[in-house]
Design an enzyme around this catalytic site. Sequence first.
Site, PDB file in Angstrom:
ATOM      1  N   ASP A  92       0.854  -1.182   0.000  1.00 31.72           N
ATOM      2  CA  ASP A  92       0.000   0.000   0.000  1.00 31.72           C
ATOM      3  C   ASP A  92       0.893   1.235   0.000  1.00 31.72           C
ATOM      4  O   ASP A  92       2.109   1.135   0.143  1.00 31.72           O
ATOM      5  CB  ASP A  92      -0.984  -0.020   1.169  1.00 31.72           C
ATOM      6  CG  ASP A  92      -0.306   0.025   2.529  1.00 31.72           C
ATOM      7  OD1 ASP A  92       0.903   0.278   2.583  1.00 31.72           O
ATOM      8  OD2 ASP A  92      -0.991  -0.204   3.538  1.00 31.72           O
ATOM      9  N   ASP A 271      -7.476  -7.503   1.769  1.00 29.00           N
ATOM     10  CA  ASP A 271      -6.471  -7.619   2.827  1.00 29.00           C
ATOM     11  C   ASP A 271      -7.075  -7.065   4.098  1.00 29.00           C
ATOM     12  O   ASP A 271      -7.983  -6.237   4.059  1.00 29.00           O
ATOM     13  CB  ASP A 271      -5.208  -6.820   2.487  1.00 29.00           C
ATOM     14  CG  ASP A 271      -5.382  -5.337   2.793  1.00 29.00           C
ATOM     15  OD1 ASP A 271      -4.892  -4.879   3.847  1.00 29.00           O
ATOM     16  OD2 ASP A 271      -6.033  -4.625   1.995  1.00 29.00           O
TER      17      ASP A 271
END
Length: 376
Positions: A92, A271
């Site tokens: 990310d 996730d």
Amino acid sequence: MKFKIEALDPQSKARAGEVTTDHGVIETPIFMPVGTMGTVKGVHQRELKEEINPDIILGNTYHLYLRPKTDVLEAAGGLHKFMNWDRPILTDSGGYQVYSLSGRRKIKEEGVKFKSHIDGSYHFFSPENVMEIQRKIGADIIMAFDECTPYPCDYNYAKRSMHMTHRWLNRCINHLEKVPYRYDYAQTFFPIVQGSTYTDLRKQSAEYIANAGAEGNAIGGLSVGEPAEEMYAMTDVVCSILPEDKPRYLMGVGTPINILENIALGVDMFDCVMPTRNARNGMLFTSEGHINIKNKKWENDFSPVDPAGITWVDTEYSKAYLRHLFVSNEFLGKQIATIHNLGFYLWLVREARKHIIAGDFREWKDKMVKQMDNRL
């Protein structure tokens, strides 16, 4: 990266697909265990591969930037080599940490100045240097730098934030063209849809992101405290706009029920820290419901942790023994629970895939949602 759809569920928007990267194939729908700092907490890489067996894991740009630092990762040959992981990795961008560090950061058009949670030192993230950092980390899939808005969020703030996220996206794309790959494999870039829980903003953002023409797309800014019904509504809106021939990643979601309901809406990738974080607090997820293993009711229960579980810990240890480990504050208990929960999450998405291919996903999903809502 290549993506192909292998099957569509006739009674929902669920799809089974396959993402091909230079580090291997990812069968979707997929759950990505969170390895924030180059480690899935409490699990050896060997256990991760052999027992939990995820196709892909997630790393965190913010945390890896601070520790061990990107120059260390680059010297090691990238995160894959540093942690000895030869399968795909997604990182990310640090946007969520910008959101979570609300008392330690200042957001401007140029980027974000923030204070390290480790030593109080000041740092600056911009769309440009976040792209450079992710090049050095070397994940297979890298994310655009965005702002994740809180919930609840004022409409005007959400609108301003969304437009800034779009401008940051353009800067990410322009800068990536100037920064070559650091290693001998390709990286794929995903932009992120924002817009809080406002339907018109989500539509506008999804259209903007779709027009960017990236190889995959993500949905951010959900699972930040909004009711599940609002999450599903926003996901449905966005998935109806994002390209069908590109993978869709719903960031930070969520419970097993959240995952199944969002698969039904057309999401491919997930996730969340929930399976590992809850495991460390004694919460176990199973196909029959969730268990608080610290409860006294398990003190003399010598049955396996989960007779239907897929990992070796599920039948190797009893509920009574696992409860004893938690009550005694033995770290082994947290490790056992972590392996179990991650194994369950991977089992769940793979069963979902099987039922999508078989054409009966909707019926199976509805049955599983009812079962998993139980407190055992």
